[in-house]
Write a protein that holds these residues in place. Structure first.
Motif, PDB file in Angstrom:
ATOM      1  N   THR A 133      58.708  78.303  51.369  1.00  0.00           N
ATOM      2  CA  THR A 133      58.474  77.336  51.525  1.00  0.00           C
ATOM      3  C   THR A 133      58.958  76.188  51.711  1.00  0.00           C
ATOM      4  N   TYR A 134      58.195  75.899  50.651  1.00  0.00           N
ATOM      5  CA  TYR A 134      57.460  74.019  49.583  1.00  0.00           C
ATOM      6  C   TYR A 134      59.636  74.204  49.652  1.00  0.00           C
ATOM      7  N   THR A 135      60.165  75.022  48.837  1.00  0.00           N
ATOM      8  CA  THR A 135      61.248  74.929  47.832  1.00  0.00           C
ATOM      9  C   THR A 135      62.449  74.904  49.366  1.00  0.00           C
ATOM     10  N   LEU A 136      61.914  75.549  50.083  1.00  0.00           N
ATOM     11  CA  LEU A 136      63.039  76.016  51.490  1.00  0.00           C
ATOM     12  C   LEU A 136      63.878  75.073  52.152  1.00  0.00           C
ATOM     13  N   PHE A 137      62.490  74.671  52.763  1.00  0.00           N
ATOM     14  CA  PHE A 137      63.320  73.745  53.886  1.00  0.00           C
ATOM     15  C   PHE A 137      63.902  71.772  52.874  1.00  0.00           C
ATOM     16  N   GLY A 138      64.270  71.562  54.043  1.00  0.00           N
ATOM     17  CA  GLY A 138      65.785  69.949  53.713  1.00  0.00           C
ATOM     18  C   GLY A 138      64.989  68.853  55.175  1.00  0.00           C
ATOM     19  N   ASP A 139      65.494  67.743  54.976  1.00  0.00           N
ATOM     20  CA  ASP A 139      65.704  66.329  56.511  1.00  0.00           C
ATOM     21  C   ASP A 139      66.958  66.415  56.235  1.00  0.00           C
ATOM     22  N   ALA A 140      66.970  66.475  57.226  1.00  0.00           N
ATOM     23  CA  ALA A 140      68.475  65.667  57.972  1.00  0.00           C
ATOM     24  C   ALA A 140      68.556  65.824  59.230  1.00  0.00           C
ATOM     25  N   ALA A 141      69.703  64.662  59.580  1.00  0.00           N
ATOM     26  CA  ALA A 141      69.886  63.450  60.980  1.00  0.00           C
ATOM     27  C   ALA A 141      71.509  64.482  61.358  1.00  0.00           C
ATOM     28  N   VAL A 142      71.542  65.189  62.756  1.00  0.00           N
ATOM     29  CA  VAL A 142      73.385  65.119  62.886  1.00  0.00           C
ATOM     30  C   VAL A 142      73.028  64.984  64.963  1.00  0.00           C
ATOM     31  N   ALA A 143      73.709  64.217  65.148  1.00  0.00           N
ATOM     32  CA  ALA A 143      74.292  63.606  66.439  1.00  0.00           C
ATOM     33  C   ALA A 143      75.448  64.517  66.789  1.00  0.00           C
ATOM     34  N   CYS A 144      75.623  64.715  67.865  1.00  0.00           N
ATOM     35  CA  CYS A 144      77.048  65.241  68.604  1.00  0.00           C
ATOM     36  C   CYS A 144      77.086  64.754  70.505  1.00  0.00           C
ATOM     37  N   ILE A 145      78.171  64.170  70.469  1.00  0.00           N
ATOM     38  CA  ILE A 145      78.599  63.718  71.608  1.00  0.00           C
ATOM     39  C   ILE A 145      79.494  64.949  72.492  1.00  0.00           C
ATOM     40  N   ILE A 146      78.672  65.559  73.385  1.00  0.00           N
ATOM     41  CA  ILE A 146      79.360  65.851  74.378  1.00  0.00           C
ATOM     42  C   ILE A 146      80.134  65.723  75.837  1.00  0.00           C
ATOM     43  N   GLY A 147      81.568  66.008  75.752  1.00  0.00           N
ATOM     44  CA  GLY A 147      81.541  65.518  77.004  1.00  0.00           C
ATOM     45  C   GLY A 147      82.999  66.310  77.825  1.00  0.00           C
ATOM     46  N   VAL A 148      83.141  65.350  79.242  1.00  0.00           N
ATOM     47  CA  VAL A 148      84.108  66.771  80.011  1.00  0.00           C
ATOM     48  C   VAL A 148      85.372  66.914  79.321  1.00  0.00           C
ATOM     49  N   THR A 149      85.310  68.250  79.952  1.00  0.00           N
ATOM     50  CA  THR A 149      86.907  68.437  78.949  1.00  0.00           C
ATOM     51  C   THR A 149      88.020  69.444  80.459  1.00  0.00           C
ATOM     52  N   GLU A 150      88.871  68.963  80.316  1.00  0.00           N
ATOM     53  CA  GLU A 150      90.152  68.974  81.851  1.00  0.00           C
ATOM     54  C   GLU A 150      90.251  70.433  81.769  1.00  0.00           C
ATOM     55  N   LYS A 151      90.418  70.850  80.142  1.00  0.00           N
ATOM     56  CA  LYS A 151      90.876  72.541  79.270  1.00  0.00           C
ATOM     57  C   LYS A 151      89.289  73.047  79.768  1.00  0.00           C
ATOM     58  N   PRO A 152      89.926  74.113  80.831  1.00  0.00           N
ATOM     59  CA  PRO A 152      89.338  74.824  81.240  1.00  0.00           C
ATOM     60  C   PRO A 152      88.295  76.606  80.310  1.00  0.00           C
ATOM     61  N   GLU A 153      89.615  75.982  79.509  1.00  0.00           N
ATOM     62  CA  GLU A 153      88.948  77.566  78.200  1.00  0.00           C
ATOM     63  C   GLU A 153      88.885  76.583  77.421  1.00  0.00           C
ATOM     64  N   GLN A 154      87.953  75.446  77.452  1.00  0.00           N
ATOM     65  CA  GLN A 154      86.762  74.825  76.488  1.00  0.00           C
ATOM     66  C   GLN A 154      85.569  74.818  76.743  1.00  0.00           C
ATOM     67  N   GLY A 155      84.640  74.235  76.056  1.00  0.00           N
ATOM     68  CA  GLY A 155      83.542  73.928  76.238  1.00  0.00           C
ATOM     69  C   GLY A 155      82.134  75.722  75.783  1.00  0.00           C
TER      70      GLY A 155
END
Lengths: 321, 321
Positions: free
Chosen positions: A148-170
């Motif tokens: 486990t000491y060699t397996l893990f890493g640190d990171a941050a990710v952000a994602c903005i989710i929005g309303v879509t007008e395309k019904p096939e998306q999401g």
């Protein structure tokens, strides 16, 4: 999407020297060539930086956010919740009053947050939801536990989710199942009310992450076929419509196991385990962001996010970009 | 609904002896006559006991649950999530695979969970969602800080939410707002990645809850009118339709402040601060359960759940039973 990484890169060759292991050992067994480790960075500072970048990429201001969801397993403070600490770190955090919510399904937190965010979106009251997965795994690692000491890493990710007008998306379909026979196979025991620091002074073993990898793999292998059968049964899509699979970067063995779910179909299966290690809940969105940047997935792609989590849970979300 | 309390009751008169305070001092200033404190109980054991009772009261089996949401601020273990630990403690946890999710908006976690649970309910796929708010505040208290040491109590409450065929029942409106100027007014600093036990050995001050009560009250007082204005503007109901208000039992001063929102209307305002203290996220559902048992609210009652939370957040949910 946006990301933020700690400044310090740690190569597996460096860890081999530290641990007295033969050259090449770590990458061979763990699949990890390098990972990032926080020094002065915190969950909140990395999370706020990732969110800042995501807002820039999405070309929207923080004022337009209807919700901030922190979707992670690790935290800066026991109180307040992580999302509030991230909002506080944002430049314009004090000028906005959007609500701050934490959700935690350990490594699957980002995937669960997508399902919850989809429920929050509303064309008038909540046009955008920010999901931030910000993880510092490195403080809870035990140098004596090489796996486990060699397996893990640190990171941050952000994602903005929005309303879509395309019904096939999401979000097309989401499923999470928890198998309690695995609840104690992955733990950090010390630091909460059960082994409180007041009564249980710091000891590396008690306060570090441990996993019983072989038993986890067995449980995952046993549970995955029925999980997937149910998933496809309840979904309006089928496996052969999937363009890419983005698996949680749990471990080298875990990634090999997940290949079984393709059943001979050939969607692209992404991986960035070698470059970042297992970044807990940040792994899946980090890989999604990279695959978008590299053109491996794009608008219209049908993508399966899937993984396992401490608890023990299996979860998956089928999305169309 | 179901509840579970630690065996040990701690009277304010006992704490007065412990702290060398005059008789009657604590109840006069904090409004708390007694509270419960965990000894061998844990968040998970209390949570599982409360859930067991709630399932019995609802006359459903764990197999019928579509989701388990743990909605709390305190935890037994840093990993896995609380809901997985509660499920593991359930008698039949291993025979079921319903998903385990943690959500955290500190003291408002139960209220936020109602909003999320309402989104999960589905007449076929998710008939029942269990919400468990299980809090052990006592381990993180500083005996030198009389205001908070005497204020908090431990408790667990579970609530089963189901699909209803009556369109007038259920969640009418929910709102949460986070004001970052108050993010550092209520904290437990030590124990996470920012002050990790590895680098920061236990010290009472660092690892205990603290709040700047006066500044919190000021911020709440300043923010509450615009919060409520927005709430009623976006809701299909108005204040004079509310039969009862169930406020978070934050503190005696906090409860007095919330009386302002009634604007001269006279709904019943519940309180159980004297008997339990502030039980973090368990306070609101504990009071809801008691008011149902005492007949103060019943089927058809319109109830406003409202409170403040570390972060700093204000939140409210309007429900019809």
């Amino acid at each position: 999407m946006g990301k933020a990484l700690p400044k310090m890169e740690v190569l597996s060759t460096e860890l081999e020297k530290e641990l007295g292991l033969p050259a090449g050992y770590i990458e061979k067994y763990s699949g990890v060539r390098k990972r990032y480790r926080a020094e002065d960075e915190s969950n909140s500072s990395l999370g706020a930086a990732a969110l800042h970048q995501a807002l820039q990429h999405a070309k929207i201001s923080a004022k337009e956010l209807g919700y901030l969801i922190s979707a992670s397993a690790t935290f800066d403070y026991p109180l307040p919740n992580r999302a509030s600490a991230i909002k506080k770190q944002m430049e314009d955090g004090e000028k906005t009053h959007f609500p701050c919510l934490d959700i935690d399904t350990t490594c699957l937190s980002f995937v669960s947050a997508l399902d919850i965010a989809a429920g929050f979106l509303h064309p008038v009251h909540c046009k955008y939801v920010a999901i931030v997965s910000s993880e510092i795994a490195s403080k809870g690692l035990n140098p004596k536990d090489v796996e486990t000491y060699t397996l893990f890493g640190d990171a941050a990710v952000a994602c903005i989710i929005g309303v879509t007008e395309k019904p096939e998306q999401g979000l097309i379909h989401y499923q999470l199942q928890t198998y309690s026979e695995g609840a104690e196979l992955t733990m950090i025991k010390g630091g909460g009310n059960r082994y409180h620091p007041k009564e249980h002074p710091y000891q590396t073993d008690l306060y570090s992450f441990f996993m019983q990898g072989r038993q986890l793999l067995k449980l995952a292998k046993r549970s995955l076929p029925s999980f997937m059968e149910q998933f496809w049964k309840d979904s309006t899509c089928s496996l052969h419509e999937v363009d890419a699979i983005i698996p949680h970067q749990a471990s080298k063995a875990g990634l090999i196991l997940l290949q079984d779910i393709t059943q001979g179909h050939k969607p692209t299966i992404g991986s960035n385990l070698a470059a970042y290690g297992n970044c807990i809940a940040a792994s899946i969105p980090l890989l999604l962001m990279e695959m978008r940047e590299q053109g491996n997935v794009q608008e219209g792609s049908t993508v399966l996010l899937i993984g396992t989590a401490a608890g023990f849970s299996i979860g998956a979300a089928l999305i169309r970009l």
